[in-house]
Design a protein around this motif. Structure first.
Motif, short mmCIF file in Angstrom:
data_model
loop_
_atom_site.label_atom_id
_atom_site.label_comp_id
_atom_site.label_asym_id
_atom_site.label_seq_id
_atom_site.Cartn_x
_atom_site.Cartn_y
_atom_site.Cartn_z
N THR A 1 1.25 -0.90 -0.63
CA THR A 1 0.41 -0.36 0.11
C THR A 1 0.91 1.38 -0.08
O THR A 1 2.20 1.15 0.54
N HIS A 2 -0.08 2.21 -0.40
CA HIS A 2 1.20 3.60 -0.20
C HIS A 2 0.10 4.65 -0.17
O HIS A 2 -1.14 4.83 -0.64
N CYS A 3 0.82 5.74 0.20
CA CYS A 3 0.15 7.22 0.76
C CYS A 3 0.34 7.83 0.17
O CYS A 3 2.33 8.09 0.70
N ILE A 4 0.12 8.87 -0.30
CA ILE A 4 0.57 10.49 -0.09
C ILE A 4 1.15 11.54 1.13
O ILE A 4 0.08 11.44 1.61
N GLU B 1 -11.59 17.32 -5.24
CA GLU B 1 -10.75 18.05 -5.17
C GLU B 1 -10.14 17.74 -4.15
O GLU B 1 -9.02 16.70 -3.60
N ARG C 1 -10.29 14.62 -2.42
CA ARG C 1 -9.93 13.39 -3.38
C ARG C 1 -8.25 13.33 -2.03
O ARG C 1 -8.04 12.33 -1.76
N VAL C 2 -7.67 14.34 -2.34
CA VAL C 2 -5.90 15.01 -1.53
C VAL C 2 -6.60 13.49 -0.29
O VAL C 2 -5.28 13.32 0.07
N THR D 1 -8.26 11.48 0.75
CA THR D 1 -8.67 10.05 0.41
C THR D 1 -7.06 9.60 0.32
O THR D 1 -6.60 8.20 0.83
N LEU D 2 -6.30 10.02 -1.02
CA LEU D 2 -4.52 9.99 -1.28
C LEU D 2 -3.56 10.05 0.21
O LEU D 2 -2.59 9.46 -0.24
N HIS E 1 -4.98 9.14 2.66
CA HIS E 1 -5.19 7.28 3.75
C HIS E 1 -4.35 6.43 2.45
O HIS E 1 -3.36 5.44 3.25
N SER F 1 -3.34 6.02 -1.55
CA SER F 1 -2.98 6.68 -3.04
C SER F 1 -2.63 5.07 -4.18
O SER F 1 -3.36 5.32 -5.45
N ASP F 2 -1.95 4.45 -3.86
CA ASP F 2 -1.88 3.35 -4.62
C ASP F 2 -1.92 1.90 -3.97
O ASP F 2 -1.15 1.82 -2.18
#
Length: 117
Positions: free
Chosen positions: A53-56, A99, A102-103, A105-106, A108, A110-111
């Motif tokens: 998992t990845h987060c920003i 937006e 969205r940020v 969520t990212l 928490h 992002s991928d």
């Protein structure tokens, strides 16, 4: 007939190492350098990671890559926990998708997905 062994030695030009970004220091449970142990932090898990998992990060000065590696079981649990949290996350300021949401969520997640080995 006896076999003969021949050894050729060549001296190659010295090349400066390429500077690569720092990677997280993961304990290597497998034989290959691409294998990672499970990052589950609720208890000890010695399984080899199969997913990530990845987060920003919201900190522009942060140099960490914020990637966590998990075994199958802890990957599923991690996604379930993150999805459950996102349903009630206080970081969302708007009721409608936008937006700003969205940020949040990212930050928490992002991928995510399986590791390709």
């Amino acid at each position: 007939m006896a076999e003969q062994t021949r050894l050729d030695a060549k001296q190659e030009a010295f090349a400066e190492p390429t500077v690569l970004p720092a990677e997280p220091d993961f304990f290597d449970f497998g034989a290959g350098g691409d294998r990672h142990g499970c990052d589950w932090d609720e208890s000890i898990c010695d399984e080899t990671a199969t997913h990530y998992t990845h987060c920003i990060c919201g900190d522009p000065d942060c140099e960490s890559d914020h990637i966590q590696y998990y075994c199958d079981r802890h990957y599923a649990l991690t996604l379930a926990i993150k999805l459950d949290h996102l349903r009630e996350c206080e970081g969302y300021e708007h009721d409608e998708p936008c937006e700003d949401n969205r940020v949040v969520t990212l930050m928490h997640i992002s991928d995510f997905g399986p590791l390709t080995v």
